[in-house]
Design a protein around this motif. Structure first.
Motif, PDB file in Angstrom:
ATOM      1  N   ILE A  38       0.849  -1.187   0.000  1.00  0.00           N
ATOM      2  CA  ILE A  38       0.000   0.000   0.000  1.00  0.00           C
ATOM      3  C   ILE A  38       0.887   1.239   0.000  1.00  0.00           C
ATOM      4  CG2 ILE A  38      -1.715   1.314   1.302  1.00  0.00           C
ATOM      5  CD1 ILE A  38      -2.814  -1.353   2.311  1.00  0.00           C
ATOM      6  N   ALA A  39       0.575   2.161  -0.913  1.00  0.00           N
ATOM      7  CA  ALA A  39       1.392   3.364  -1.083  1.00  0.00           C
ATOM      8  C   ALA A  39       0.655   4.645  -0.731  1.00  0.00           C
ATOM      9  CB  ALA A  39       1.870   3.459  -2.530  1.00  0.00           C
ATOM     10  N   GLU A  40      -0.664   4.605  -0.803  1.00  0.00           N
ATOM     11  CA  GLU A  40      -1.433   5.818  -0.526  1.00  0.00           C
ATOM     12  C   GLU A  40      -2.841   5.443  -0.092  1.00  0.00           C
ATOM     13  OE1 GLU A  40      -1.589   8.135  -4.102  1.00  0.00           O
ATOM     14  OE2 GLU A  40      -2.213   6.432  -5.301  1.00  0.00           O
ATOM     15  N   VAL A  41      -3.441   6.357   0.665  1.00  0.00           N
ATOM     16  CA  VAL A  41      -4.776   6.145   1.216  1.00  0.00           C
ATOM     17  C   VAL A  41      -5.574   7.427   1.001  1.00  0.00           C
ATOM     18  CG1 VAL A  41      -6.077   5.591   3.300  1.00  0.00           C
ATOM     19  CG2 VAL A  41      -3.776   4.679   3.013  1.00  0.00           C
ATOM     20  N   ALA A  60      -5.539  10.284   6.351  1.00  0.00           N
ATOM     21  CA  ALA A  60      -5.145   9.560   5.141  1.00  0.00           C
ATOM     22  C   ALA A  60      -3.900  10.185   4.503  1.00  0.00           C
ATOM     23  CB  ALA A  60      -6.302   9.531   4.145  1.00  0.00           C
ATOM     24  N   ILE A  61      -3.821  11.504   4.499  1.00  0.00           N
ATOM     25  CA  ILE A  61      -2.645  12.178   3.929  1.00  0.00           C
ATOM     26  C   ILE A  61      -1.395  11.841   4.725  1.00  0.00           C
ATOM     27  CG2 ILE A  61      -1.569  14.454   3.589  1.00  0.00           C
ATOM     28  CD1 ILE A  61      -4.465  15.465   2.927  1.00  0.00           C
ATOM     29  N   VAL A  62      -1.499  11.919   6.039  1.00  0.00           N
ATOM     30  CA  VAL A  62      -0.333  11.608   6.882  1.00  0.00           C
ATOM     31  C   VAL A  62       0.068  10.138   6.712  1.00  0.00           C
ATOM     32  CG1 VAL A  62       0.488  11.461   9.260  1.00  0.00           C
ATOM     33  CG2 VAL A  62      -0.812  13.447   8.516  1.00  0.00           C
ATOM     34  N   ALA A  63      -0.904   9.237   6.661  1.00  0.00           N
ATOM     35  CA  ALA A  63      -0.606   7.818   6.448  1.00  0.00           C
ATOM     36  C   ALA A  63       0.074   7.608   5.100  1.00  0.00           C
ATOM     37  CB  ALA A  63      -1.878   6.982   6.540  1.00  0.00           C
ATOM     38  N   SER A  64      -0.407   8.286   4.061  1.00  0.00           N
ATOM     39  CA  SER A  64       0.194   8.149   2.730  1.00  0.00           C
ATOM     40  C   SER A  64       1.646   8.607   2.741  1.00  0.00           C
ATOM     41  CB  SER A  64      -0.597   8.963   1.697  1.00  0.00           C
ATOM     42  OG  SER A  64      -1.898   8.443   1.554  1.00  0.00           O
ATOM     43  N   HIS A  69       7.382   7.033   2.767  1.00  0.00           N
ATOM     44  CA  HIS A  69       8.700   7.180   3.378  1.00  0.00           C
ATOM     45  C   HIS A  69       9.174   5.882   4.028  1.00  0.00           C
ATOM     46  CE1 HIS A  69       8.175  11.518   2.777  1.00  0.00           C
ATOM     47  NE2 HIS A  69       9.480  11.562   2.886  1.00  0.00           N
ATOM     48  N   GLY A  70       8.461   4.786   3.747  1.00  0.00           N
ATOM     49  CA  GLY A  70       8.925   3.470   4.167  1.00  0.00           C
ATOM     50  C   GLY A  70       8.299   2.891   5.410  1.00  0.00           C
ATOM     51  N   CYS A  71       7.337   3.555   6.018  1.00  0.00           N
ATOM     52  CA  CYS A  71       6.671   3.004   7.204  1.00  0.00           C
ATOM     53  C   CYS A  71       5.738   1.874   6.767  1.00  0.00           C
ATOM     54  CB  CYS A  71       5.885   4.093   7.921  1.00  0.00           C
ATOM     55  SG  CYS A  71       5.083   3.513   9.430  1.00  0.00           S
ATOM     56  N   GLU A  74       1.469  -2.180   8.474  1.00  0.00           N
ATOM     57  CA  GLU A  74       1.192  -2.890   9.720  1.00  0.00           C
ATOM     58  C   GLU A  74       1.538  -2.024  10.941  1.00  0.00           C
ATOM     59  OE1 GLU A  74       1.839  -5.603   6.388  1.00  0.00           O
ATOM     60  OE2 GLU A  74       3.190  -4.128   7.269  1.00  0.00           O
ATOM     61  N   THR A  75       2.593  -1.232  10.824  1.00  0.00           N
ATOM     62  CA  THR A  75       2.987  -0.342  11.920  1.00  0.00           C
ATOM     63  C   THR A  75       1.925   0.726  12.142  1.00  0.00           C
ATOM     64  OG1 THR A  75       5.325  -0.728  11.475  1.00  0.00           O
ATOM     65  CG2 THR A  75       4.776   1.259  12.716  1.00  0.00           C
ATOM     66  N   ILE A  76       1.419   1.281  11.049  1.00  0.00           N
ATOM     67  CA  ILE A  76       0.357   2.291  11.151  1.00  0.00           C
ATOM     68  C   ILE A  76      -0.891   1.670  11.767  1.00  0.00           C
ATOM     69  CG2 ILE A  76      -1.169   3.823   9.845  1.00  0.00           C
ATOM     70  CD1 ILE A  76       1.187   4.090   7.814  1.00  0.00           C
TER      71      ILE A  76
END
Length: 100
Positions: A38-41, A60-64, A69-71, A74-76
């Motif tokens: 997953i690269a963007e939400v 969603a922007i912050v998650a994207s 940036h490699g997070c 699953e960590t999110i």
């Protein structure tokens, strides 16, 4: 120094999910890197312009950005998990995507 941001192609596939969270209806979108991660939400509410929609879009922007940036997703998802309580729209969408 921070991890370099993975850039996405200008044109890419996008998967849509409809879901409910805390009595609100949302449409969530997921874009993926070429390797399937997953690269963007994206998250939008049927109640356009509400605080609930703004908060979901901001999350969603912050998650994207974190994903690019490699997070790991699953960590999110783990960071958003609430034991015994309800989760917000981003956590709900990520759980829905993980179940598909």
């Amino acid at each position: 120094m921070s991890e370099a941001r993975y850039r996405l192609p200008a044109r890419r596939a996008h998967w849509l999910f409809r879901f409910e969270c805390d009595g609100q209806s949302y449409t969530g979108g997921i874009g993926r890197f070429e390797d399937g991660r997953i690269a963007e939400v994206f998250i939008n509410s049927v109640k356009v312009g509400t605080a609930a929609e703004t908060n979901a879009q901001d999350a969603a922007i912050v998650a994207s950005l974190a994903l690019q940036h490699g997070c790991p997703v699953e960590t999110i998802g783990h960071a958003l998990a609430r034991s015994g309580g309800s989760a917000g729209p981003l956590a709900t969408l990520l759980r829905l995507v993980a179940d598909t």
